[in-house]
Design a protein around this motif. Structure first.
Motif, PDB file in Angstrom:
ATOM      1  N   ILE A  92      21.990 -72.795  25.494  1.00  0.00           N
ATOM      2  CA  ILE A  92      20.897 -72.588  24.547  1.00  0.00           C
ATOM      3  C   ILE A  92      21.508 -72.318  23.180  1.00  0.00           C
ATOM      4  O   ILE A  92      22.706 -72.037  23.063  1.00  0.00           O
ATOM      5  CB  ILE A  92      20.000 -71.386  24.935  1.00  0.00           C
ATOM      6  N   LYS A  93      20.676 -72.385  22.161  1.00  0.00           N
ATOM      7  CA  LYS A  93      21.051 -71.920  20.829  1.00  0.00           C
ATOM      8  C   LYS A  93      20.132 -70.779  20.439  1.00  0.00           C
ATOM      9  O   LYS A  93      18.956 -70.740  20.840  1.00  0.00           O
ATOM     10  CB  LYS A  93      20.926 -73.032  19.785  1.00  0.00           C
ATOM     11  N   LEU A  94      20.646 -69.876  19.630  1.00  0.00           N
ATOM     12  CA  LEU A  94      19.852 -68.808  19.017  1.00  0.00           C
ATOM     13  C   LEU A  94      20.082 -68.865  17.513  1.00  0.00           C
ATOM     14  O   LEU A  94      21.226 -69.019  17.057  1.00  0.00           O
ATOM     15  CB  LEU A  94      20.268 -67.433  19.536  1.00  0.00           C
ATOM     16  N   ARG A  95      19.026 -68.745  16.745  1.00  0.00           N
ATOM     17  CA  ARG A  95      19.196 -68.700  15.295  1.00  0.00           C
ATOM     18  C   ARG A  95      19.710 -67.309  14.904  1.00  0.00           C
ATOM     19  O   ARG A  95      19.232 -66.290  15.407  1.00  0.00           O
ATOM     20  CB  ARG A  95      17.869 -68.984  14.591  1.00  0.00           C
ATOM     21  N   VAL A  96      20.679 -67.291  14.003  1.00  0.00           N
ATOM     22  CA  VAL A  96      21.304 -66.040  13.571  1.00  0.00           C
ATOM     23  C   VAL A  96      20.932 -65.796  12.121  1.00  0.00           C
ATOM     24  O   VAL A  96      21.338 -66.549  11.226  1.00  0.00           O
ATOM     25  CB  VAL A  96      22.844 -66.099  13.736  1.00  0.00           C
ATOM     26  N   ASP A  97      20.168 -64.734  11.875  1.00  0.00           N
ATOM     27  CA  ASP A  97      19.760 -64.406  10.512  1.00  0.00           C
ATOM     28  C   ASP A  97      20.708 -63.419   9.844  1.00  0.00           C
ATOM     29  O   ASP A  97      20.776 -63.363   8.618  1.00  0.00           O
ATOM     30  CB  ASP A  97      18.336 -63.826  10.517  1.00  0.00           C
TER      31      ASP A  97
END
Length: 203
Positions: free
Chosen positions: A9-14
Protein backbone atom coordinates in the motif's frame (compact mmCIF):
# COMPACT_ATOMS: atom_id res chain seq x y z
CA UNK A 1 15.74 -13.24 -11.84
CA UNK A 2 13.28 -13.24 -8.91
CA UNK A 3 9.52 -13.60 -9.24
CA UNK A 4 7.31 -12.90 -6.25
CA UNK A 5 3.87 -11.86 -5.12
CA UNK A 6 4.10 -8.20 -4.15
CA UNK A 7 1.54 -6.94 -1.61
CA UNK A 8 1.74 -3.28 -0.74
CA UNK A 9 0.00 0.00 0.00
CA UNK A 10 0.96 3.66 -0.09
CA UNK A 11 0.27 6.26 2.59
CA UNK A 12 0.43 9.98 1.94
CA UNK A 13 2.93 11.71 4.23
CA UNK A 14 2.12 15.29 5.20
CA UNK A 15 4.79 15.68 7.91
CA UNK A 16 8.11 14.09 6.87
CA UNK A 17 10.07 14.74 10.11
CA UNK A 18 7.21 13.26 12.16
CA UNK A 19 7.05 10.17 9.93
CA UNK A 20 10.80 9.65 10.28
CA UNK A 21 10.48 9.86 14.08
CA UNK A 22 7.62 7.35 14.07
CA UNK A 23 9.51 4.89 11.89
CA UNK A 24 12.58 5.01 14.10
CA UNK A 25 10.46 4.72 17.25
CA UNK A 26 8.94 1.54 15.80
CA UNK A 27 12.44 0.12 15.38
CA UNK A 28 12.58 0.33 11.58
CA UNK A 29 16.18 0.09 10.32
CA UNK A 30 17.35 2.72 7.84
CA UNK A 31 18.97 1.15 4.76
CA UNK A 32 19.94 4.40 3.07
CA UNK A 33 18.64 6.92 0.58
CA UNK A 34 18.88 6.83 -3.21
CA UNK A 35 17.75 8.97 -6.12
CA UNK A 36 15.61 7.00 -8.56
CA UNK A 37 15.07 7.57 -12.26
CA UNK A 38 12.25 5.35 -13.52
CA UNK A 39 11.13 4.83 -17.11
CA UNK A 40 7.94 2.94 -17.98
CA UNK A 41 7.98 1.20 -21.37
CA UNK A 42 4.93 0.28 -23.41
CA UNK A 43 3.82 -0.42 -26.95
CA UNK A 44 2.72 2.54 -29.09
CA UNK A 45 -0.86 1.40 -28.47
CA UNK A 46 -0.34 1.32 -24.66
CA UNK A 47 -1.14 -2.41 -24.51
CA UNK A 48 0.58 -2.98 -21.17
CA UNK A 49 -1.14 -0.07 -19.47
CA UNK A 50 -4.57 -1.08 -20.76
CA UNK A 51 -4.10 -4.52 -19.16
CA UNK A 52 -2.69 -3.09 -15.89
CA UNK A 53 0.77 -4.46 -16.67
CA UNK A 54 4.10 -2.71 -16.47
CA UNK A 55 7.66 -2.84 -17.79
CA UNK A 56 9.99 -0.51 -15.88
CA UNK A 57 13.66 0.34 -16.11
CA UNK A 58 14.94 1.86 -12.86
CA UNK A 59 18.30 3.48 -12.17
CA UNK A 60 19.17 4.02 -8.49
CA UNK A 61 21.92 6.49 -7.61
CA UNK A 62 23.20 6.31 -4.03
CA UNK A 63 24.47 9.32 -2.11
CA UNK A 64 28.06 8.14 -2.69
CA UNK A 65 27.45 8.25 -6.46
CA UNK A 66 27.27 4.50 -6.96
CA UNK A 67 24.46 3.41 -9.27
CA UNK A 68 22.63 0.22 -10.18
CA UNK A 69 19.82 -0.57 -12.58
CA UNK A 70 16.88 -2.96 -12.45
CA UNK A 71 14.40 -4.14 -15.05
CA UNK A 72 11.01 -5.00 -13.59
CA UNK A 73 7.78 -6.42 -14.94
CA UNK A 74 4.51 -6.40 -13.03
CA UNK A 75 1.12 -7.97 -13.66
CA UNK A 76 -2.02 -8.15 -11.51
CA UNK A 77 -2.13 -11.15 -9.19
CA UNK A 78 -4.81 -13.58 -10.34
CA UNK A 79 -6.20 -14.87 -7.05
CA UNK A 80 -8.38 -18.00 -7.10
CA UNK A 81 -11.92 -17.54 -5.85
CA UNK A 82 -11.14 -19.70 -2.80
CA UNK A 83 -8.38 -17.25 -1.79
CA UNK A 84 -10.67 -14.29 -2.32
CA UNK A 85 -13.14 -15.74 0.18
CA UNK A 86 -10.38 -16.14 2.77
CA UNK A 87 -10.44 -13.76 5.72
CA UNK A 88 -6.80 -12.91 4.89
CA UNK A 89 -7.69 -11.72 1.38
CA UNK A 90 -8.62 -8.07 0.96
CA UNK A 91 -8.84 -5.64 -1.93
CA UNK A 92 -7.52 -2.83 0.21
CA UNK A 93 -3.97 -4.05 -0.50
CA UNK A 94 -2.44 -3.82 -3.94
CA UNK A 95 -1.20 -7.18 -5.26
CA UNK A 96 1.02 -7.81 -8.26
CA UNK A 97 3.18 -10.58 -9.59
CA UNK A 98 6.60 -8.97 -9.87
CA UNK A 99 9.64 -10.19 -11.78
CA UNK A 100 12.86 -8.22 -11.34
CA UNK A 101 16.41 -8.54 -12.66
CA UNK A 102 19.50 -6.39 -12.17
CA UNK A 103 21.07 -5.11 -15.39
CA UNK A 104 24.66 -3.93 -15.84
CA UNK A 105 24.06 -1.39 -18.59
CA UNK A 106 20.88 0.68 -18.35
CA UNK A 107 21.50 2.46 -21.66
CA UNK A 108 21.98 -0.82 -23.52
CA UNK A 109 18.85 -2.27 -21.87
CA UNK A 110 16.86 0.79 -22.98
CA UNK A 111 18.05 0.32 -26.57
CA UNK A 112 17.11 -3.37 -26.49
CA UNK A 113 13.62 -2.54 -25.22
CA UNK A 114 13.14 -0.06 -28.04
CA UNK A 115 14.41 -2.58 -30.60
CA UNK A 116 11.72 -4.94 -29.27
CA UNK A 117 9.09 -2.37 -30.22
CA UNK A 118 8.61 -0.72 -26.83
CA UNK A 119 8.80 3.01 -26.22
CA UNK A 120 9.25 5.17 -23.10
CA UNK A 121 5.71 6.13 -22.10
CA UNK A 122 6.29 7.81 -18.73
CA UNK A 123 9.28 8.90 -16.64
CA UNK A 124 9.21 9.63 -12.95
CA UNK A 125 11.79 10.48 -10.29
CA UNK A 126 11.89 10.17 -6.55
CA UNK A 127 14.20 10.11 -3.57
CA UNK A 128 13.69 6.84 -1.71
CA UNK A 129 14.78 6.12 1.86
CA UNK A 130 14.39 2.42 2.61
CA UNK A 131 13.58 0.93 5.99
CA UNK A 132 13.17 -2.66 7.15
CA UNK A 133 11.00 -3.82 10.03
CA UNK A 134 10.85 -7.58 10.45
CA UNK A 135 9.50 -8.87 7.13
CA UNK A 136 8.24 -5.47 6.03
CA UNK A 137 9.79 -3.17 3.45
CA UNK A 138 8.97 0.46 4.22
CA UNK A 139 10.07 2.92 1.53
CA UNK A 140 9.74 6.64 2.09
CA UNK A 141 9.40 8.29 -1.34
CA UNK A 142 9.89 12.02 -1.84
CA UNK A 143 8.37 12.84 -5.24
CA UNK A 144 7.56 16.01 -7.21
CA UNK A 145 3.89 15.64 -6.13
CA UNK A 146 4.50 14.98 -2.45
CA UNK A 147 5.86 12.36 -0.07
CA UNK A 148 4.49 8.82 0.28
CA UNK A 149 5.31 5.77 2.35
CA UNK A 150 5.11 2.41 0.61
CA UNK A 151 4.66 -0.57 2.92
CA UNK A 152 5.23 -4.00 1.42
CA UNK A 153 4.80 -7.36 3.15
CA UNK A 154 2.10 -9.63 4.48
CA UNK A 155 -1.35 -7.98 4.72
CA UNK A 156 -1.68 -8.36 8.50
CA UNK A 157 1.81 -6.92 9.05
CA UNK A 158 1.04 -4.01 6.72
CA UNK A 159 -2.12 -3.25 8.70
CA UNK A 160 -0.27 -3.39 12.04
CA UNK A 161 2.47 -1.05 10.84
CA UNK A 162 0.00 1.39 9.30
CA UNK A 163 -2.02 1.41 12.52
CA UNK A 164 1.11 2.07 14.60
CA UNK A 165 1.93 4.96 12.27
CA UNK A 166 -1.49 6.47 12.96
CA UNK A 167 -3.31 5.38 9.79
CA UNK A 168 -6.41 3.33 9.02
CA UNK A 169 -7.38 1.38 5.88
CA UNK A 170 -9.29 4.42 4.63
CA UNK A 171 -5.87 6.07 4.15
CA UNK A 172 -4.52 3.26 1.95
CA UNK A 173 -3.57 4.19 -1.60
CA UNK A 174 -3.39 1.47 -4.26
CA UNK A 175 -2.73 3.77 -7.21
CA UNK A 176 0.54 3.82 -9.14
CA UNK A 177 2.73 6.91 -9.22
CA UNK A 178 1.60 7.42 -12.80
CA UNK A 179 -2.03 7.49 -11.66
CA UNK A 180 -1.22 9.81 -8.75
CA UNK A 181 0.65 12.15 -11.07
CA UNK A 182 -2.24 12.21 -13.56
CA UNK A 183 -4.66 13.02 -10.72
CA UNK A 184 -2.39 15.81 -9.51
CA UNK A 185 -2.24 17.26 -13.04
CA UNK A 186 -6.04 17.24 -13.23
CA UNK A 187 -6.24 18.97 -9.85
CA UNK A 188 -3.68 21.65 -10.77
CA UNK A 189 -4.86 21.88 -14.40
CA UNK A 190 -1.45 21.04 -15.83
CA UNK A 191 -0.88 18.98 -18.96
CA UNK A 192 0.59 15.58 -17.94
CA UNK A 193 4.15 15.01 -19.09
CA UNK A 194 6.70 13.28 -16.86
CA UNK A 195 6.89 13.35 -13.06
CA UNK A 196 10.40 14.70 -12.71
CA UNK A 197 12.06 17.28 -10.49
CA UNK A 198 13.09 20.64 -11.83
CA UNK A 199 16.90 21.06 -11.65
CA UNK A 200 16.61 23.47 -8.71
CA UNK A 201 14.61 20.94 -6.68
CA UNK A 202 17.11 18.09 -7.04
CA UNK A 203 19.08 17.53 -3.87
Amino acid sequence: MATKLETEIKLRVDDLPDMLRRLRRMGARDHGRVFEQNTIYDTPEQDFRSHHRLIRLRVEIAENGRSEAKLTSKAPADRPQSHRRSKNYTRRHKENIECEIEVRDAALTARLLEKAGLRPSFRYEKYRTSFRLGGLHLDLDETPIGTFLEIEGRPAAIDRAARELGHTPTDYIRATYGDLYAADCRRTRHKPKNMIFSPKNRR
